[in-house]
Design an enzyme around this catalytic site. Structure first.
Site, PDB file in Angstrom:
ATOM      1  N   ARG A 111       0.809  -1.222   0.000  1.00 20.92           N
ATOM      2  CA  ARG A 111       0.000   0.000   0.000  1.00 20.92           C
ATOM      3  C   ARG A 111       0.842   1.271   0.000  1.00 20.92           C
ATOM      4  NH1 ARG A 111      -3.444  -3.579   3.645  1.00 20.92           N
ATOM      5  NH2 ARG A 111      -1.490  -3.653   4.774  1.00 20.92           N
ATOM      6  N   ILE A 112       1.881   1.312   0.822  1.00 24.64           N
ATOM      7  CA  ILE A 112       2.693   2.533   0.930  1.00 24.64           C
ATOM      8  C   ILE A 112       3.564   2.692  -0.325  1.00 24.64           C
ATOM      9  CG2 ILE A 112       4.430   3.752   2.314  1.00 24.64           C
ATOM     10  CD1 ILE A 112       3.369   2.214   4.785  1.00 24.64           C
ATOM     11  N   THR A 155      11.977   4.293   4.530  1.00 24.61           N
ATOM     12  CA  THR A 155      10.953   4.796   5.455  1.00 24.61           C
ATOM     13  C   THR A 155      10.257   3.617   6.134  1.00 24.61           C
ATOM     14  OG1 THR A 155       9.392   4.857   3.604  1.00 24.61           O
ATOM     15  CG2 THR A 155      10.432   6.941   4.201  1.00 24.61           C
ATOM     16  N   ARG A 190      11.769   0.238   7.996  1.00 24.83           N
ATOM     17  CA  ARG A 190      12.367  -0.074   9.292  1.00 24.83           C
ATOM     18  C   ARG A 190      13.889   0.048   9.168  1.00 24.83           C
ATOM     19  NH1 ARG A 190       8.175   0.848  11.119  1.00 24.83           N
ATOM     20  NH2 ARG A 190       6.769  -0.491  12.312  1.00 24.83           N
ATOM     21  N   GLU A 195      17.673   2.812  16.294  1.00 21.25           N
ATOM     22  CA  GLU A 195      16.719   3.908  16.400  1.00 21.25           C
ATOM     23  C   GLU A 195      16.417   4.158  17.872  1.00 21.25           C
ATOM     24  OE1 GLU A 195      12.403   4.283  14.588  1.00 21.25           O
ATOM     25  OE2 GLU A 195      13.930   4.000  13.043  1.00 21.25           O
ATOM     26  N   HIS A 210      11.671   9.225  12.224  1.00 19.81           N
ATOM     27  CA  HIS A 210      10.541   8.290  12.104  1.00 19.81           C
ATOM     28  C   HIS A 210       9.198   9.041  12.208  1.00 19.81           C
ATOM     29  CE1 HIS A 210       9.354   3.819  12.822  1.00 19.81           C
ATOM     30  NE2 HIS A 210       8.403   4.452  12.172  1.00 19.81           N
ATOM     31  N   ILE A 211       8.998   9.943  11.241  1.00 19.72           N
ATOM     32  CA  ILE A 211       7.767  10.757  11.260  1.00 19.72           C
ATOM     33  C   ILE A 211       6.797  10.368  10.143  1.00 19.72           C
ATOM     34  CG2 ILE A 211       8.771  12.789  12.394  1.00 19.72           C
ATOM     35  CD1 ILE A 211       8.856  14.009   9.435  1.00 19.72           C
ATOM     36  N   GLY A 212       7.008   9.193   9.556  1.00 20.69           N
ATOM     37  CA  GLY A 212       6.174   8.773   8.417  1.00 20.69           C
ATOM     38  C   GLY A 212       4.685   8.975   8.626  1.00 20.69           C
TER      39      GLY A 212
END
Ligand code: 8YV
Length: 326
Positions: free
Chosen positions: A155-156, A235, A237, A266, A285-287
């Site tokens: 999907r992404i 974006t 992991r 992270e 990590h602001i996806g």
């Protein structure tokens, strides 16, 4: 039914849970240590789990026998041992779709930021180093008509491919476990082998679900096969890439640049030398960090908990097999 939420989520989700008569507990200080988190989990029936730092593995399920359902506030479920959950008949909910646009926006942003060295140039301006005009300096590269390689076209990845094609007329190639017919039909995406993907991509963007066997798949042996002008974007992991190898590939000009919304480890160490490079943009990590996506995630996670509390199947379930043996 008691529901433990380790960090406050948008009000829309809280309201839904309350309206359904669920007993919610959210700790006041939500920066929990592992022990504090575990002690709260032991006392609850269901968990609405925020963030990826706490692991739901065999030890966890042994220590918390009261926990009968976990609704994740994320689409990724790499921090859950799904096999263990299945064996114990514990449904694990996740939040697909609602964050696909926001997360792919960040991949798109990173691709452009690196291509035009935007964050590096912004840092220069902030530190008072706006250089005199020089026709040969601060040159980026254009993305028009280039090849976008997607690792994990779900999907992404689909949203990233769609945007890149519309904006820059990019050709899309991809490598997946399964063919994505929708992407092949709608975006003319071409399925290629992993080696073809890394050798042909001008931008290589990682969007797959992470599995432990894919740990540091993108390492020196991959970077050395990529094009010297290639941009690596992650974006998904941080575990997908070997960060030191990536640093070496960037400094030795094996690849052109990298855009990371996820790092390995992270959070990234403050003194990680990769942060000093002009051909890198790193985000924390602001996806999914938009009002729209986070509200959507809250709604889906609440729907999962509510369905479970009524004895129904979670509507957004990461391990639907859990319902097979009922
Ligand atoms: C979140 C994510 O930032 O959904 C995911 O898999 O990585 C992000 O949306 C994070 O996991 C919050 O729980």
């Amino acid at each position: 039914m008691k529901v433990f939420i380790n960090k406050r989520i948008p009000e829309i989700g809280i309201k839904m849970l309350e309206e359904n008569g669920l007993e919610i507990f959210i700790p006041e200080n939500d920066n929990l240590s592992q022990d504090e988190w575990l002690s709260y989990c032991k006392e609850t029936d269901a968990i609405l789990s925020v963030g990826g730092e706490f692991k739901y593995d065999k030890d966890f399920f042994n220590e918390c026998p009261n926990v009968k359902a976990v609704a994740l506030y994320s689409v990724g479920f790499d921090h859950v041992d799904i096999k263990e959950a299945n064996q114990r008949h514990i449904p694990v909910g996740n939040t697909p779709d609602v964050l696909s646009k926001a997360t792919s926006d960040v991949a798109f942003l990173l691709m452009q930021s690196v291509a035009r060295r935007a964050s590096y140039n912004f840092e220069k301006v902030k530190s008072g180093n706006w250089d005199a005009f020089d026709p040969l300096q601060a040159l980026g590269q254009e993305l028009y008509g280039k090849t976008l390689g997607i690792f994990g076209l779900g999907r992404i990845g689909f949203e990233m491919a769609k945007k890149s094609q519309k904006a820059f007329d990019m050709n899309v190639i991809y490598h997946n476990r399964h063919r994505n017919e929708e992407a092949e039909n709608e975006l003319n995406a071409k399925y290629v082998s992993f080696d073809e993907l890394i050798e042909q991509s001008d931008v290589l963007s990682v969007h797959a679900n992470y599995k432990p066997e894919q740990k540091e798949l993108f390492n020196a042996s991959v970077f050395e096969k990529m094009k010297p002008d290639a941009i690596f974007v992650n974006t998904a992991r941080g575990g997908f890439h070997h960060q030191k190898d990536l640093y070496e590939a960037l400094t030795s000009k094996q690849i052109w640049g990298a855009g990371l919304d996820v790092t390995n480890p992270e959070p990234i160490f403050k003194d990680d030398p990769i942060l000093e490079l002009s051909n890198v943009c790193v985000l924390p990590h602001i996806g999914s960090a938009t009002v729209e996506a986070r509200n959507g995630m809250a709604k889906l996670a609440a729907e999962n908990i509510i369905a479970f509390s009524k004895g129904e199947k979670m509507p957004h379930c990461a391990n639907p097999d859990v319902y097979n043996n009922e």
